[in-house]
Scaffold this motif. Structure first.
Motif, mmCIF file in Angstrom:
data_model
loop_
_atom_site.group_PDB
_atom_site.id
_atom_site.type_symbol
_atom_site.label_atom_id
_atom_site.label_comp_id
_atom_site.label_asym_id
_atom_site.label_seq_id
_atom_site.Cartn_x
_atom_site.Cartn_y
_atom_site.Cartn_z
ATOM 1 N N THR A 139 -53.035 103.095 -0.172
ATOM 2 C CA THR A 139 -52.371 101.811 -0.385
ATOM 3 C C THR A 139 -53.297 100.622 -0.138
ATOM 4 O O THR A 139 -52.877 99.472 -0.306
ATOM 5 N N THR A 146 -52.131 108.600 -6.856
ATOM 6 C CA THR A 146 -50.884 107.842 -6.941
ATOM 7 C C THR A 146 -49.941 108.286 -5.832
ATOM 8 O O THR A 146 -49.707 109.485 -5.656
ATOM 9 N N ILE A 160 -46.050 107.464 -4.179
ATOM 10 C CA ILE A 160 -44.767 106.819 -4.420
ATOM 11 C C ILE A 160 -43.863 107.028 -3.218
ATOM 12 O O ILE A 160 -43.560 108.168 -2.845
ATOM 13 N N THR A 161 -43.453 105.929 -2.592
ATOM 14 C CA THR A 161 -42.520 105.970 -1.467
ATOM 15 C C THR A 161 -41.417 104.955 -1.725
ATOM 16 O O THR A 161 -41.382 104.299 -2.775
ATOM 17 N N ALA A 162 -40.532 104.787 -0.746
ATOM 18 C CA ALA A 162 -39.464 103.806 -0.875
ATOM 19 C C ALA A 162 -40.011 102.389 -0.989
ATOM 20 O O ALA A 162 -39.324 101.489 -1.484
ATOM 21 N N ASP A 163 -41.246 102.173 -0.561
ATOM 22 C CA ASP A 163 -41.848 100.846 -0.634
ATOM 23 C C ASP A 163 -42.453 100.549 -1.996
ATOM 24 O O ASP A 163 -42.908 99.433 -2.240
ATOM 25 N N GLY A 164 -42.508 101.553 -2.884
ATOM 26 C CA GLY A 164 -43.060 101.329 -4.209
ATOM 27 C C GLY A 164 -44.163 102.315 -4.543
ATOM 28 O O GLY A 164 -44.368 103.314 -3.853
ATOM 29 N N THR A 165 -44.880 102.011 -5.604
ATOM 30 C CA THR A 165 -45.944 102.874 -6.097
ATOM 31 C C THR A 165 -47.299 102.243 -5.819
ATOM 32 O O THR A 165 -47.529 101.078 -6.125
ATOM 33 N N SER A 166 -48.194 103.039 -5.235
ATOM 34 C CA SER A 166 -49.559 102.599 -4.981
ATOM 35 C C SER A 166 -50.509 103.505 -5.752
ATOM 36 O O SER A 166 -50.336 104.728 -5.769
ATOM 37 N N THR A 167 -51.505 102.915 -6.391
ATOM 38 C CA THR A 167 -52.490 103.670 -7.158
ATOM 39 C C THR A 167 -53.888 103.248 -6.741
ATOM 40 O O THR A 167 -54.190 102.059 -6.671
#
Length: 275
Positions: free
Chosen positions: A111, A130, A132-139
């Protein structure tokens, strides 16, 4: 608190009390149970010195799903021509193990947004992680993650950040001898179709194509993509397992070379393939 929030985001919640507790503690959506096919963590690799469109047929190095499925590509016999059907394997881990992998990705800096530098090498691959959590997607994209190790163009901080990400990829992709796997059974199969040219001395008898009409929609110059589902997907899978990479496929009076790409649980069509 962080671990509890992640666990709430990843677990398949089974009661209104659990939903309410997670909603208060993590900010995770609480209206519906978690989708078991939801992607949590993925590592892909692309680029490098490859032909145009080659990335479309590549499987991710690893995909981790909310229900604990871990999908990878297994070993393939070092023969030519190779098998037409990829050796896609699925293992299963429990909810705690999924959360541990998410923690590891956070600790590794997936992140983060700091500059990872540019190694002075050409035609290297790009690794994409990549999360993906409840906080959104980080790549996080890293050019030359392996090839650039030790490159003097990198600062100490950049080298350290790259090492942390490389260690994460090693953890995600390292085979576990004690972990049981089974062949992945897709519900949809993408076929990447291009013009067929026979190789001298390696001619194959043509096989009638059993799936959705080839070549399908344009995916790259000279390459089409079509997706077979249901009974057609079953027929394509069976036919591909009896073929090799040089098998010609006939459909509509034309002959095609086909690369098979089983769609993963979170994928629905050709647009989901890496480009």
């Amino acid at each position: 608190m962080i671990r509890r929030a992640l666990a709430c985001a990843l677990a398949v919640l089974g009661s209104s009390a659990a939903l309410a507790a997670c909603a208060q503690g993590s900010g995770a959506p609480a209206a519906t149970p978690a989708d078991p096919d939801a992607l949590v963590l993925r590592v892909t690799q692309g680029g490098g010195y490859t032909a145009p469109g080659a990335d479309l047929g590549r499987l991710p190095l690893v995909s981790v799903y909310r229900d604990g499925r871990v999908i990878t590509e297994g070993p393939v016999a070092a023969i030519y021509p190779g098998p037409a059907w990829p050796n896609v394997q699925v293992a299963r881990i429990d909810a705690d193990a999924v959360t541990d992998l998410v923690d590891a990705a956070l600790d590794a800096g997936v992140t983060a947004t700091g500059d990872l530098g540019s190694p002075g090498i050409a035609d290297a691959t790009t690794t994409t992680i990549t999360l993906i959590t409840a906080d959104g997607t980080s790549t996080r994209e890293v050019y030359g993650l392996r090839e650039g190790q030790g490159d003097p163009a990198l600062t100490t901080e950049q080298a350290a950040a790259r090492t942390a990400l490389a260690d994460l990829v090693d953890r995600l992709t390292a085979p576990a001898a004690e972990q049981e796997t089974e062949a992945y059974q897709p519900t949809a199969v993408a076929a990447l179709a291009g013009s067929y040219t026979a190789e001298d001395g390696l001619e194959r008898d043509p096989v009638s194509w059993p799936g959705a009409a080839l070549p399908g929609e344009s995916a790259a110059p000279g390459l089409g993509c079509t997706v077979s589902t249901g009974d057609e997907a079953t027929a394509v899978t069976a036919a591909a397992q009896d073929a090799d990479a040089l098998t010609p496929w006939t459909d509509g009076g034309s002959t095609w070379a086909v690369t098979f790409r089983p769609l993963l649980p979170d994928e629905t069509g050709c647009a989901d393939l890496a480009g």
